[in-house]
Design an enzyme around this catalytic site. Structure first.
Site, PDB file in Angstrom:
ATOM      1  N   ILE A  10      12.960 -10.288 -15.385  1.00 36.17           N
ATOM      2  CA  ILE A  10      12.679 -11.319 -14.389  1.00 36.17           C
ATOM      3  C   ILE A  10      11.816 -12.448 -14.942  1.00 36.17           C
ATOM      4  O   ILE A  10      11.883 -13.570 -14.464  1.00 36.17           O
ATOM      5  CB  ILE A  10      12.045 -10.698 -13.113  1.00 36.17           C
ATOM      6  N   VAL A  32       6.590  -4.610 -13.941  1.00 36.72           N
ATOM      7  CA  VAL A  32       6.864  -6.037 -13.789  1.00 36.72           C
ATOM      8  C   VAL A  32       5.566  -6.822 -13.627  1.00 36.72           C
ATOM      9  O   VAL A  32       5.442  -7.949 -14.113  1.00 36.72           O
ATOM     10  CB  VAL A  32       7.857  -6.291 -12.625  1.00 36.72           C
ATOM     11  N   ASP A  33       4.578  -6.243 -12.971  1.00 36.10           N
ATOM     12  CA  ASP A  33       3.286  -6.904 -12.768  1.00 36.10           C
ATOM     13  C   ASP A  33       2.638  -7.232 -14.112  1.00 36.10           C
ATOM     14  O   ASP A  33       2.219  -8.363 -14.363  1.00 36.10           O
ATOM     15  CB  ASP A  33       2.388  -5.991 -11.923  1.00 36.10           C
ATOM     16  N   SER A 120       8.428  -1.646  -5.482  1.00 39.45           N
ATOM     17  CA  SER A 120       7.972  -0.278  -5.166  1.00 39.45           C
ATOM     18  C   SER A 120       8.794   0.848  -5.776  1.00 39.45           C
ATOM     19  O   SER A 120       8.489   2.010  -5.544  1.00 39.45           O
ATOM     20  CB  SER A 120       7.857  -0.046  -3.653  1.00 39.45           C
ATOM     21  N   GLY A 122       9.178   1.606  -8.992  1.00 36.81           N
ATOM     22  CA  GLY A 122       8.647   2.104 -10.265  1.00 36.81           C
ATOM     23  C   GLY A 122       7.578   3.157 -10.012  1.00 36.81           C
ATOM     24  O   GLY A 122       7.854   4.207  -9.434  1.00 36.81           O
ATOM     25  N   TYR A 124       5.413   3.334  -7.852  1.00 35.09           N
ATOM     26  CA  TYR A 124       5.163   3.635  -6.434  1.00 35.09           C
ATOM     27  C   TYR A 124       6.206   4.596  -5.866  1.00 35.09           C
ATOM     28  O   TYR A 124       6.119   5.008  -4.734  1.00 35.09           O
ATOM     29  CB  TYR A 124       5.088   2.349  -5.616  1.00 35.09           C
TER      30      TYR A 124
END
Length: 171
Positions: A10, A32-33, A120, A122, A124
């Site tokens: 992304i 991703v964060d 959420s 991954g 989470y």
């Protein structure tokens, strides 16, 4: 509004806004964060710190936005997805809120394109099939409203999510 499915990273998608599956601290993390913070550079973190100082982070289901720094986007919308706890703690409503609040911010900024990760799914541990159904339904529902958005991209990093989204979107 068109919905497109992509497989890839992304942080490389040239859109008006990239959505970050953030944690409530807004200070970066894994998945991703972490990738968005690393590739976007310190400008994103600096704005996240300002938001934290102003409002104390970001609650689950809510969303805030910052610059995109070095990313090929204008903005990053940071939204905090729910941790999966079996589905009895309003996880589905909170996940839907992530998508709807992100779309509302993009519309308020009069943006034309937005790219979503698989929020959420991954660390989470949200079940991928359910998460994809919620994501697609939220976007389709929002698309029925008047909006500046013309393109919505679901960007899947892994094959499993890509195949799930492909199957749902082909119906």
């Amino acid at each position: 509004m068109t919905i497109e499915l992509l497989k890839g990273d992304i942080t490389t998608i040239p859109v008006d806004v990239i959505v970050n599956a953030a944690n409530s601290s807004l200070l970066g993390g894994g998945g991703v964060d972490g990738a968005i913070h690393r590739k976007g550079g310190k400008a994103i973190l600096e704005e996240c710190i300002q938001i934290r100082n102003r409002q104390g982070g970001c609650a689950t289901g809510e969303a805030v936005y910052t610059t995109a720094g070095n990313l090929p986007a204008r903005y990053v919308i940071h939204t905090v997805g729910p941790v999966w706890n079996g589905g009895s703690n309003n996880e589905s409503l909170l996940l839907e809120s992530c998508y709807l609040n992100s779309l509302r911010i993009a519309n308020e900024l009069t943006l034309k394109s937005i790219a979503f990760p698989n929020i959420s799914t991954g660390i989470y541990h949200y079940p991928k099939q359910q998460a994809a159904e919620i994501a697609i339904h939220a976007v389709q529902t929002f698309g029925e409203e008047e909006s500046s958005l013309e393109q919505v991209f679901f960007v899947c990093f892994d094959d499993e999510n890509y195949q799930i989204y492909q199957k749902i979107l082909s119906k």
